[in-house]
Structure formats: C-alpha cells, structure tokens
Design an enzyme around this catalytic site. Structure first.
Site, PDB file in Angstrom:
ATOM      1  N   GLN A 278       0.232  -2.255  36.870  1.00 16.88           N
ATOM      2  CA  GLN A 278      -0.577  -2.072  35.797  1.00 16.88           C
ATOM      3  C   GLN A 278      -0.289  -0.728  35.225  1.00 16.88           C
ATOM      4  O   GLN A 278      -0.702  -0.530  33.989  1.00 16.88           O
ATOM      5  CB  GLN A 278      -1.976  -2.336  36.103  1.00 16.88           C
ATOM      6  CG  GLN A 278      -2.558  -1.244  37.128  1.00 16.88           C
ATOM      7  CD  GLN A 278      -3.963  -1.504  37.335  1.00 16.88           C
ATOM      8  OE1 GLN A 278      -4.757  -2.081  36.884  1.00 16.88           O
ATOM      9  NE2 GLN A 278      -4.563  -0.795  38.564  1.00 16.88           N
ATOM     10  N   ARG A 291      -6.807   5.486  36.376  1.00 19.75           N
ATOM     11  CA  ARG A 291      -6.574   4.514  35.218  1.00 19.75           C
ATOM     12  C   ARG A 291      -5.474   4.613  34.542  1.00 19.75           C
ATOM     13  O   ARG A 291      -4.721   5.193  34.967  1.00 19.75           O
ATOM     14  CB  ARG A 291      -7.894   5.022  34.077  1.00 19.75           C
ATOM     15  CG  ARG A 291      -9.404   5.182  34.775  1.00 19.75           C
ATOM     16  CD  ARG A 291      -9.869   3.816  34.650  1.00 19.75           C
ATOM     17  NE  ARG A 291      -9.905   2.951  33.622  1.00 19.75           N
ATOM     18  CZ  ARG A 291     -10.701   3.063  32.523  1.00 19.75           C
ATOM     19  NH1 ARG A 291     -12.102   3.949  32.920  1.00 19.75           N
ATOM     20  NH2 ARG A 291     -10.841   2.656  31.365  1.00 19.75           N
ATOM     21  N   TRP A 294      -3.273   4.221  27.891  1.00 22.22           N
ATOM     22  CA  TRP A 294      -3.114   3.091  26.950  1.00 22.22           C
ATOM     23  C   TRP A 294      -2.249   3.050  25.618  1.00 22.22           C
ATOM     24  O   TRP A 294      -2.658   3.036  24.582  1.00 22.22           O
ATOM     25  CB  TRP A 294      -4.618   2.481  26.619  1.00 22.22           C
ATOM     26  CG  TRP A 294      -5.318   2.298  27.523  1.00 22.22           C
ATOM     27  CD1 TRP A 294      -5.099   2.487  28.870  1.00 22.22           C
ATOM     28  CD2 TRP A 294      -6.704   1.725  27.395  1.00 22.22           C
ATOM     29  NE1 TRP A 294      -6.228   1.905  29.614  1.00 22.22           N
ATOM     30  CE2 TRP A 294      -7.279   1.403  28.883  1.00 22.22           C
ATOM     31  CE3 TRP A 294      -7.530   1.546  26.332  1.00 22.22           C
ATOM     32  CZ2 TRP A 294      -8.408   0.990  28.951  1.00 22.22           C
ATOM     33  CZ3 TRP A 294      -8.897   0.862  26.543  1.00 22.22           C
ATOM     34  CH2 TRP A 294      -9.181   0.445  28.028  1.00 22.22           C
ATOM     35  N   ASP A 395      -5.933  -7.604  29.250  1.00 16.69           N
ATOM     36  CA  ASP A 395      -7.156  -6.986  29.558  1.00 16.69           C
ATOM     37  C   ASP A 395      -8.393  -6.817  28.599  1.00 16.69           C
ATOM     38  O   ASP A 395      -7.816  -6.720  27.269  1.00 16.69           O
ATOM     39  CB  ASP A 395      -7.254  -5.731  30.411  1.00 16.69           C
ATOM     40  CG  ASP A 395      -8.327  -5.390  31.229  1.00 16.69           C
ATOM     41  OD1 ASP A 395      -9.215  -6.234  31.746  1.00 16.69           O
ATOM     42  OD2 ASP A 395      -8.442  -4.495  32.147  1.00 16.69           O
ATOM     43  N   GLU A 398     -13.903  -7.552  25.162  1.00 20.83           N
ATOM     44  CA  GLU A 398     -15.174  -7.605  25.104  1.00 20.83           C
ATOM     45  C   GLU A 398     -15.801  -6.140  24.697  1.00 20.83           C
ATOM     46  O   GLU A 398     -17.101  -6.151  24.489  1.00 20.83           O
ATOM     47  CB  GLU A 398     -16.020  -7.841  26.631  1.00 20.83           C
ATOM     48  CG  GLU A 398     -15.618  -7.051  27.783  1.00 20.83           C
ATOM     49  CD  GLU A 398     -14.403  -7.207  28.278  1.00 20.83           C
ATOM     50  OE1 GLU A 398     -14.108  -8.146  29.186  1.00 20.83           O
ATOM     51  OE2 GLU A 398     -13.295  -6.596  27.883  1.00 20.83           O
ATOM     52  N   ASP A 462     -14.013  -7.940  37.320  1.00 23.95           N
ATOM     53  CA  ASP A 462     -13.791  -6.497  38.263  1.00 23.95           C
ATOM     54  C   ASP A 462     -14.937  -6.608  39.341  1.00 23.95           C
ATOM     55  O   ASP A 462     -15.824  -6.233  39.161  1.00 23.95           O
ATOM     56  CB  ASP A 462     -14.028  -5.454  37.534  1.00 23.95           C
ATOM     57  CG  ASP A 462     -12.899  -5.104  36.483  1.00 23.95           C
ATOM     58  OD1 ASP A 462     -11.795  -5.647  36.853  1.00 23.95           O
ATOM     59  OD2 ASP A 462     -12.949  -4.176  35.774  1.00 23.95           O
ATOM     60  N   HIS A 527      -4.873  -6.725  44.139  1.00 23.89           N
ATOM     61  CA  HIS A 527      -5.157  -5.499  43.188  1.00 23.89           C
ATOM     62  C   HIS A 527      -5.574  -4.388  44.201  1.00 23.89           C
ATOM     63  O   HIS A 527      -6.180  -4.693  45.139  1.00 23.89           O
ATOM     64  CB  HIS A 527      -6.424  -5.931  42.312  1.00 23.89           C
ATOM     65  CG  HIS A 527      -6.565  -4.899  41.216  1.00 23.89           C
ATOM     66  ND1 HIS A 527      -6.315  -3.850  41.345  1.00 23.89           N
ATOM     67  CD2 HIS A 527      -6.671  -5.159  39.893  1.00 23.89           C
ATOM     68  CE1 HIS A 527      -6.507  -3.048  39.882  1.00 23.89           C
ATOM     69  NE2 HIS A 527      -6.617  -4.216  39.149  1.00 23.89           N
TER      70      HIS A 527
END
Length: 668
Positions: A278, A291, A294, A395, A398, A462, A527
């Site tokens: 990822q 994290r 992006w 991902d 929402e 998650d 994961h």
C-alpha cells in the site's frame, strides 16, 4: 400487481404479497420538512435533524387503476399532496413519487410487516444479520472503532478521536433489503435514510428527500430473489485466475524489505499469489500510525527499482498490487494539476476546499465533472495499470463533505451516498478501457446503490485487531452475508484486522484464527495494520509461517470448487458465502444464525471467533454432514466439536460431488 381500494382504504399487493396498506386511521405515508446538520471529523459523522413538521397524508384519490399501472393522489386537509404512480414491468413493481411542494424534504413510508418476519441486507452490516428489531441509519462513513457504545475501546475512541461508531455505522450502506415474506425492496435515493424495522406491523423507511421511486420484486425462493435483485443492480465480474493461487501478502517498507519477506515466505512453503504494497507511492508517519503519501504514482525513493522488480515478480508468478483513493494530497503535482484544471470540489464561494484526513489535507476529485472523471481514469491507467500493477485497494469513497460545491450543481448532502458507487465506476471503466477486466482485481470498502456491477471485490473495512463481536474477527461474517444479499457476492477481509488503537494489539492467536477462516472465503489477503510494529505478523515465528504454509495449501486446493462459486456469482448473483437458509428454507433456526455460513452449497463453515477455544459449538441443518478434518459423520442439530488452531469447524455434504476434493483437503 393489484390495487384494491374503496372510499376509506387501499391495499397494494404484488404476486399475493401485501406491501402497502393505507387508511385514514393508519396512513402509510408522511411528508414533512427538516433541517439537517452534518458534523464530519475524518470520515466520522455526527448528524442531527431539526424536524419542522411531519404530516400524515390521510386522504386519497385513485385517478387510474389499470392492469400494471395505477395513479393515486394522497393529501391532507391543507391539500398538501403527493402523487404515486405505480408501474409493473418484467416482474418489477416501481412506485414513483411526485410532490408539488418543493419544500418537502422528509418522507416516511410504511411497508406491511409481520411479527415473525426477518429482514436482511441494507448493504454491509457488521453487528447484525437479521435486522428485525433495530433501525439502521444509511449513510456511508467510517464505521468507527469498536462500534459498541458499551465497550471501553469505543468510549476511548469517542472521547479522543470522535471515532467510536455504533452498531449501524458502515462504509457500505444501501437502501435495499430482503424479507422472509419473499420479496426485496429498494428505495431509490442517495439522501440520508433510516430504515426502521422495530415495529411489529410495519417497516418505516425514512428519507431526507422525496425519492425517485420504491421498487418491489418477489420470488419463489431466496435464490430466485437473489438472482432477480442482482439482475436489477448488475453483477460483479469474475475474479482473475491468479487470485486462487495463494495468499495476497500485505507488505510495506520498500523494495528490499518486501522482496526479503516475500522470499522468506516462499521458502517457508507459503503459497503467495501476489504482494500488496500500500505504500508503493510513499509513506507518511502520523499520530495514528503509518499512513500513505496520497500522490498516486510510484515512489522511487521508497521503492527503488520497482519498475524492474515488478517484471521479475511476474516471471515468478507473483503479482504486484498497490493502493489509490479518490483524493489528492495538497502540495504535490496531481493536486496542482487537478486544481489548475478545475477538477476539484470547492467551497460554496468557489475557493479551495481540502479535507483533513489526519494531519494532512487533500482535495476531492469532483466525479460530477466528466473531464475530472476522464483525468482520474487516465491517472489509474497510466500510473497504475501501465506501470504494471495487477490490482489495488481502491480505498475510501465515504468522505465527501456535505458543505462543498460540485460541478453538477447538486447538493453534496444528496451526492454523499452516491460517491462510493461513482468511485467504483471510475475504477471499473479504467480497467475495462485498458482491456484488463478479469485480469486486474481492485477491492473497495465503501459502497452504495450501483456499486455491485462496478466493484470487482469488497473488503470488510478496518476492523479492530481483536476478538470483539462488533468490530473484530466475528464482525466480518455477518458483513459478508449482508453485503452478499445486497448483491456483492465476492468479499473478503484484512487477515488479522487493521486498527490498533487505545491498547488494542494483534496477538498470534487472532492472526491465525483469522487466517484459517479466510481460507474459506473467496480471497486471502493479509494486512500489517496501522501500527505494524505493535501487531503480530505472519512471520512472527517459524510455527506461524508453517501454519500459513498449510492454510494457503488448503485455500489453493479449493480452487476448482471456489471458481465454480465465483462463476455462479457472475452468472446468477448467488454469493460465494451464503446464509444457511438459502439452501435450507424450512430450517427456522438458520434464519437467526449470523456467525456461520455456507461456502457454496456443499461446505458449512463455523469460524472460531473467540480466543482460548479448544471446542466450538456449531449448528448443522438437517442433512448428512461429514467433518472435514476427522471424517466423522453428523446429521442436523447442535454439536460441540474440536476447534484446535488450524482445524476450524468445517463440514461437507456426504453426497457432494466434490467429496473426493474435500477428503483430500481434510487429510492435509
């Protein structure tokens, strides 16, 4: 479709199933006005409503009542009016709504219910499978940490992060349900909704705008209903052939680290179909944990020589998967390009709008702008597909804030629920235009109406790295069953969960229990979690690696059986993981079982979802069953069976045509 009416009441029934009853004493519809407030913090929403009025439409006039078509005006003594237009075509009954008052923005619709009726669906529900007795707000959001207001973890998450969640919070809600009265119902709206199944005599469907229509369709069996439902929404394409060849190993940390861990896994006998990295586009460290950066392109700094190593991996039969989402990080080239071309949502005054994703800020690619959609599809085709990725986590979806301005001029409040399906469509069209459908797999957690035909694979989101019922290992079982009944028959979960917060740390037993369950799902994928160093990993000790070697051997051995189930999902919409009552409709016990499932028609799986268990209680419907590991035979009923690690309670039908395959697997 039959409309029976007299001066005082009317009833609408479909193939003998009564769905609407109305009288002045018991009206089936209310309309009104309200003013909502949406407080979003990092994908978690606190939503309140100031209700100005709720008015029952008691009076009615039938203006047309013909075969397969009717029109009804409903009104109150102030002449507040709503028109229903019912049409039936190809077995589907649609009732359209038309309001003359543009200020009406609330509606409540009551559907006939029976006291012993069961309800399923409403997207992906993680705490309940049978939804009867609860109400379910339908709003795509972060599901929350813990998802149970009575737990310490959820309390901590609420106090510190505004992120505790509740039983109904889900990435993938949908205003669609299936009733044991043998029909499905869908309300066509993307506004905030709340489906209330608590009343003994009716289900009340609340919607914060006037919906376009409500849809009903009946069936003789649940398999029949499922086929009709998925024909309406569309069906998922087949999984790529390579998926069945082993575990998708979730790794991160750069080229050298990934290749080293991969080689050690292969040397230990673990069957690996792909590595999922990822952080292929770079990482960021925040207070939440590790994290990602992006900006959706390969990071040579984080993954040197990856362009060459991907080709070498393919030659070894190992696929490479990455990550993307529908937001671009401020201060990097994709953001600047999108901003310069007007591809981002803005504030209402037209100024820049960014969303806080946890100590970094991103622009929202505006999918209501056709040029922005084409641009983002090209980002996927160029930076992911052409670079050599065979899949990715698509991902989020929402997080659309309700106070931004969109290109199509519609309120972001109404577009919020629509966003996940629009994001799925971007991925689908990029892959299809590249000629890679059924070769590439992308997996998504967010969804809404329309996601079904555009998403190749659902993942459960998650989960916490623990054994909690509402947010741990157990929760992914009703999640798979409910989202399957909503038309997404291909789903899976992060092996071991993801979220480590407020003291939660993944232990060895949790990881291995999750892995043994995942072997009996369509896809196995690990994961490392948001805090990899705090979590037990697949290579924690030699025993764990041997465990994964055996479990992946079991999963790959199921390939011929699993492929037939995936093909059934693509052709007929029948999910791979199925509730027991799909094939045992007369078994009343099965309708309330949410932690067991049928894998196809021939295997029954009862995952061990609590720790320290050597024995496990299972329920078998009336049939002749064989325990996969011991060969011991059972009939229907309750049993306590062995449940040692690596040997989860799994049973196959004695007369199954796959018997020889199952016997071979049971000997492993």
């Amino acid at each position: 479709m039959i409309l029976n009416n007299n001066k005082n009441e009317f009833e609408i029934s479909i193939n003998g199933v009564s769905v609407i009853k109305h009288s002045s004493e018991n009206p089936f519809i209310f309309i009104g006005k309200g003013e909502a407030n949406y407080d979003m913090y990092r994908g978690n929403f606190k939503i309140t409503d100031y209700l100005e009025e709720r008015i029952p439409l008691k009076n009615f006039e039938v203006t047309k009542n013909e075969k397969n078509h009717f029109e009804i005006n409903l009104f109150d003594h102030h002449q507040l009016k709503l028109t229903l237009i019912g049409k039936q075509k190809e077995g589907k009954t649609k009732i359209y709504f038309s309001s003359e008052d543009k200020f009406d923005n609330r509606i409540w619709i009551r559907i006939v219910a029976e006291e012993d009726e069961k309800i399923y669906g409403c997207g992906e529900q993680l705490s309940y499978f049978n939804l009867r007795g609860k109400n379910f707000p339908l709003w795509t959001s972060e599901p929350g940490v813990g998802r149970n207001k009575n737990t310490y973890t959820t309390w901590q998450a609420d106090v510190k992060d505004k992120a505790g969640g509740d039983y109904y919070n889900t990435n993938y809600p949908e205003p669609t349900y299936i009733s044991t009265r043998k029909y499905y119902c869908h309300l066509e709206s993307t506004a905030y909704l709340d489906f209330d199944f608590r009343n003994k005599k009716f289900h009340e469907l609340q919607c914060w705008n006037i919906p376009e229509f409500i849809l009903f369709e009946t069936g003789k069996t649940f398999l029949d209903i499922q086929e009709k439902l998925t024909a309406n929404f569309g069906r998922q394409p087949k999984l790529p052939e390579w998926v069945y060849d082993g575990l998708i190993l979730g790794l991160q940390g750069g080229t050298e680290v990934v290749l080293d861990k991969l080689n050690k896994a292969l040397d230990a006998g673990i069957k690996v179909s792909g590595v999922w990295c990822q952080d292929w586009q770079g990482k960021r460290i925040t207070s939440f944990g590790k994290r990602l950066n992006w900006n959706w392109k390969w990071s040579p700094e984080e993954y040197p020589n990856l362009d060459v190593e991907i080709k070498k991996l393919k030659e070894r039969g190992i696929k490479f998967l990455g990550y993307i989402n529908p937001y671009v990080i401020e201060g990097y080239d994709l953001y600047e390009e999108a901003k310069a071309n007007g591809y981002l949502a803005t504030k209402l005054d037209g100024s820049d709008y960014t969303v806080d994703f946890g100590e970094f800020y991103c622009g929202v690619v505006d999918f209501t702008n056709p040029k922005a959609c084409e641009w983002y599809k090209n980002v996927i085709k160029t930076n992911l597909i052409d670079f050599g990725l065979d899949g990715w986590m698509a991902d989020f979806g929402e997080y659309l804030p309700t106070d931004c301005k969109l290109s199509n001029g519609l309120s972001a409040e109404v577009m919020h629920n629509a966003w996940p399906a629009m994001w799925a469509k971007i991925n689908y069209e990029a892959v299809k235009e590249a000629g890679k459908l059924e070769e590439i797999v992308y997996f998504m957690r967010a969804g809404f109406t329309g996601t079904q035909k555009y998403c190749t694979l659902i993942w459960a989101g998650d989960q916490s790295v623990d054994f909690s019922l509402d947010d741990g290992l157990a929760s992914v079982i009703p999640a798979a069953l409910s989202v399957g009944m909503t038309g997404n028959g291909l789903s899976h979960s992060d092996i071991g969960g993801y979220t480590s917060l407020h003291g939660n740390k993944r232990n060895r037993e949790l990881l291995l229990r999750w892995a043994e369950m995942a072997a009996f799902t369509p896809v196995m994928r690990t994961h490392e979690g948001n805090r990899p160093d705090d979590n037990y990993q697949h290579d924690g000790d030699i025993g764990a690696m041997k465990f994964f070697a055996r479990i992946t051997d079991i999963y790959t051995s199921l390939k011929p059986y699993m492929k037939t189930l995936v093909e059934e999902n693509t052709k007929y919409g029948i999910p791979v993981q199925r509730p027991i009552f799909f094939h045992y409709e007369n078994d009343l016990r099965s309708y309330d079982i949410k932690y067991q499932y049928l894998l196809g028609e021939d295997l029954l799986v009862a995952p061990v979802h609590q720790e320290y268990m050597e024995k496990w209680n299972v329920y078998l419907p009336e049939d002749n069953w064989v325990h996969l590991w011991t060969g011991e035979e059972y009939t229907g009923g309750d049993y306590e069976v062995s449940a040692r690690l690596g040997y989860p309670p799994v049973f196959y039908k004695k007369n199954s045509k796959w018997k020889s395959l199952f016997q071979e697997i049971g000997a492993k």
